[in-house]
Design an enzyme around this catalytic site. Structure first.
Site, PDB file in Angstrom:
ATOM      1  N   GLU A 118     -44.805  12.651  -7.340  1.00  0.00           N
ATOM      2  CA  GLU A 118     -43.503  13.199  -6.952  1.00  0.00           C
ATOM      3  C   GLU A 118     -42.837  12.281  -5.927  1.00  0.00           C
ATOM      4  O   GLU A 118     -41.627  12.030  -5.986  1.00  0.00           O
ATOM      5  CB  GLU A 118     -43.680  14.614  -6.381  1.00  0.00           C
ATOM      6  CG  GLU A 118     -42.348  15.276  -6.064  1.00  0.00           C
ATOM      7  CD  GLU A 118     -42.476  16.715  -5.567  1.00  0.00           C
ATOM      8  OE1 GLU A 118     -43.614  17.194  -5.378  1.00  0.00           O
ATOM      9  OE2 GLU A 118     -41.421  17.347  -5.362  1.00  0.00           O
ATOM     10  N   TYR A 176     -56.443  20.216  -3.294  1.00  0.00           N
ATOM     11  CA  TYR A 176     -56.696  18.841  -3.728  1.00  0.00           C
ATOM     12  C   TYR A 176     -55.716  18.473  -4.856  1.00  0.00           C
ATOM     13  O   TYR A 176     -55.079  17.409  -4.840  1.00  0.00           O
ATOM     14  CB  TYR A 176     -58.152  18.741  -4.194  1.00  0.00           C
ATOM     15  CG  TYR A 176     -58.496  17.459  -4.899  1.00  0.00           C
ATOM     16  CD1 TYR A 176     -58.652  16.270  -4.185  1.00  0.00           C
ATOM     17  CD2 TYR A 176     -58.656  17.436  -6.293  1.00  0.00           C
ATOM     18  CE1 TYR A 176     -58.957  15.095  -4.848  1.00  0.00           C
ATOM     19  CE2 TYR A 176     -58.960  16.258  -6.951  1.00  0.00           C
ATOM     20  CZ  TYR A 176     -59.106  15.091  -6.226  1.00  0.00           C
ATOM     21  OH  TYR A 176     -59.391  13.925  -6.880  1.00  0.00           O
ATOM     22  N   GLN A 217     -13.832  -9.134   6.449  1.00  0.00           N
ATOM     23  CA  GLN A 217     -15.237  -9.545   6.622  1.00  0.00           C
ATOM     24  C   GLN A 217     -16.139  -8.327   6.859  1.00  0.00           C
ATOM     25  O   GLN A 217     -17.282  -8.278   6.387  1.00  0.00           O
ATOM     26  CB  GLN A 217     -15.352 -10.521   7.795  1.00  0.00           C
ATOM     27  CG  GLN A 217     -16.713 -11.188   7.864  1.00  0.00           C
ATOM     28  CD  GLN A 217     -16.840 -12.088   9.068  1.00  0.00           C
ATOM     29  OE1 GLN A 217     -16.533 -11.689  10.194  1.00  0.00           O
ATOM     30  NE2 GLN A 217     -17.292 -13.302   8.852  1.00  0.00           N
ATOM     31  N   PRO A 222     -40.911  31.066   1.584  1.00  0.00           N
ATOM     32  CA  PRO A 222     -39.875  31.255   2.604  1.00  0.00           C
ATOM     33  C   PRO A 222     -40.399  30.965   4.011  1.00  0.00           C
ATOM     34  O   PRO A 222     -39.670  30.473   4.874  1.00  0.00           O
ATOM     35  CB  PRO A 222     -39.486  32.729   2.449  1.00  0.00           C
ATOM     36  CG  PRO A 222     -39.822  33.060   1.031  1.00  0.00           C
ATOM     37  CD  PRO A 222     -41.020  32.232   0.675  1.00  0.00           C
TER      38      PRO A 222
END
Ligand code: FAD
Length: 387
Positions: A251, A242, A288, A138
């Site tokens: 990830e 580490y 367009q 938190p």
């Protein structure tokens, strides 16, 4: 909602026919086991636990892990192909929930003992157990080195006190790879400890409600004199930072892939809609401004996808890509931010309505530039390599 299944098989320098076979089986899984129910799961904020077993039966969970721990060997692009096809569910929350093992297990695999690997990896890859990674607290997520949850050794146990928040799959995870402070302040006092959910003193204090990723559960976790056995320490004591940093690379690549797929699906939906929707007596593609918008969206999606694959190929070849994967994540998120925004714009009011895929893509996209390291943190990493 309609979904169009396409493959990325045009990127032949990265994907082979074998990758395409895996794609096909994940696509069938999504079509049969997910699409008929996904709206309901999004609303209830959870998919059934049995889906893990069903995904495991098709080797969807085990891809990329070594065979001796129940894995299905394959290069990194098998994992990317699986992620892309899971995203075809149109629910990034489902992907995050099913995929939390991909952030929870790698530290066990790379730093754990043989005993730990045998205990924690096979039951997750078989869909019997659920794994989560708990780093964020938190008090802060970006400043990992200053995390405050403590683990104090007491004989053959650690006594853990503190809390974690925003934890994907946290509500029902059986194993939680948890970052704890075992030593002095800063990065050198952090360890990784697997907390089993039936450990006395562990509780899920809150199931969080979110802007997007509704089908994934996101939890606040509480540790009150929680006694975790010392044998669950992953790697050396005070060396956990580490492991956390190494883990972030996978990830971040996965989040870049999610962002690219989010943008790709938003583009596909926009093309379909623009070819059908009429305004001022002509189709939207007759303007367009719409055609150029679609052209810009497509250019960004292609550029980002190519860059992410290139970084993935280098990671797969063992080339250090800490800077590049941060760039790939940030670029993919910039692209998905713009493309999902433009897709909603093309859909007009319908783009803001529940039941339209672009609406969910727009919401689900927002977390991608925050989770796994914010875009600001990515820029800090990139600039460290440059300056
Ligand atoms: C849906 C969801 C799922 C998640 N899943 C997980 C999970 O499974 N496991 C897990 O551990 N965490 C998870 N997270 C947490 C996520 O990783 C963190 O939210 C993220 O790392 C940012 O941390 P924070 O939210 O505490 O923000 P803070 O760190 O408080 O940052 C707030 C703001 O300050 C900026 N900032 C902070 N430091 C700097 C700096 N040095 N320079 C410039 N700007 C800075 C940030 O970029 C951000 O804009 C999840 C979050 C969400 C929302």
């Amino acid at each position: 909602m309609t979904y169009e299944f396409k493959t990325q098989s045009t990127y032949q320098q990265y994907f082979t026919k074998t990758h395409d076979m895996v794609r096909k089986s994940v696509r069938e899984f999504i079509k049969k086991e997910v699409l008929p129910y996904i709206e309901e799961w999004e609303e209830t904020g959870e998919f059934p636990r049995e889906l893990y077993k069903k995904a495991a039966a098709l080797d969807i969970l085990s891809i990329g892990f070594p065979e001796e721990y129940g894995g299905t060997p394959g290069d990194l692009f098998f994992k990317l192909a699986v992620s892309e096809e899971l995203m075809r569910s149109g629910s990034a929350g489902l992907c995050a929930g099913l995929g939390s093992l991909n952030i929870a297990l790698p530290p066990v695999l790379s730093l754990g003992t043989e005993e730990q690997k045998k205990k924690f990896i096979p039951p997750v890859l078989s869909g019997d157990k659920i794994a989560a990674l708990a780093i964020t607290e938190p008090g802060g997520g970006s400043d990992v080195a200053n995390l405050r949850t403590t683990a104090v050794k007491d004989g053959d146990h650690y006594i853990v006190n503190g809390s974690k928040t925003f934890i994907t799959s946290g509500c029902r995870a059986d194993f939680i790879t948890c970052a704890v402070r075992t030593g002095p302040e800063g990065a050198h006092g952090i360890s990784l400890l697997v907390i089993e959910s039936d450990t006395p003193g562990f509780s899920v204090s809150n199931k969080l409600k979110k802007t997007g990723w509704w089908a994934s559960d996101t939890a606040e976790l509480f540790f009150d004199n929680c006694r975790g056995p010392v044998e669950n320490l992953i790697g050396q004591e005070n060396q956990g930072f580490y492991g956390i940093m190494i883990n972030f690379q996978g990830e971040r690549l996965a989040l870049a892939v999610m962002a690219n797929m989010t943008a790709r699906m938003a583009l596909e939906e926009s093309i379909k809609y623009a070819k059908e929707r009429q305004a001022f007596g002509k189709k939207l593609t007759g303007f367009q401004v719409t055609r150029h918008k679609l052209a810009d969206m497509a250019t960004l999606v292609e550029a980002s996808t190519e860059f992410t694959y290139r970084v993935g190929a280098k990671i797969g070849a063992g080339v250090d890509q800490v800077k590049e994967v941060s760039m790939a994540k940030n670029f993919a998120c910039m692209v998905s931010d713009k493309v999902t925004y433009d897709a909603v714009q093309i859909f007009g009011g319908y783009g803001f309505m529940r039941g339209y895929l672009v609406e969910r893509l727009y919401r689900d996209n927002r977390i991608l530039s925050i989770g796994g390291g914010t875009s600001e943190i990515m820029k800090e990493i990139i600039s460290k390599f440059m300056l």
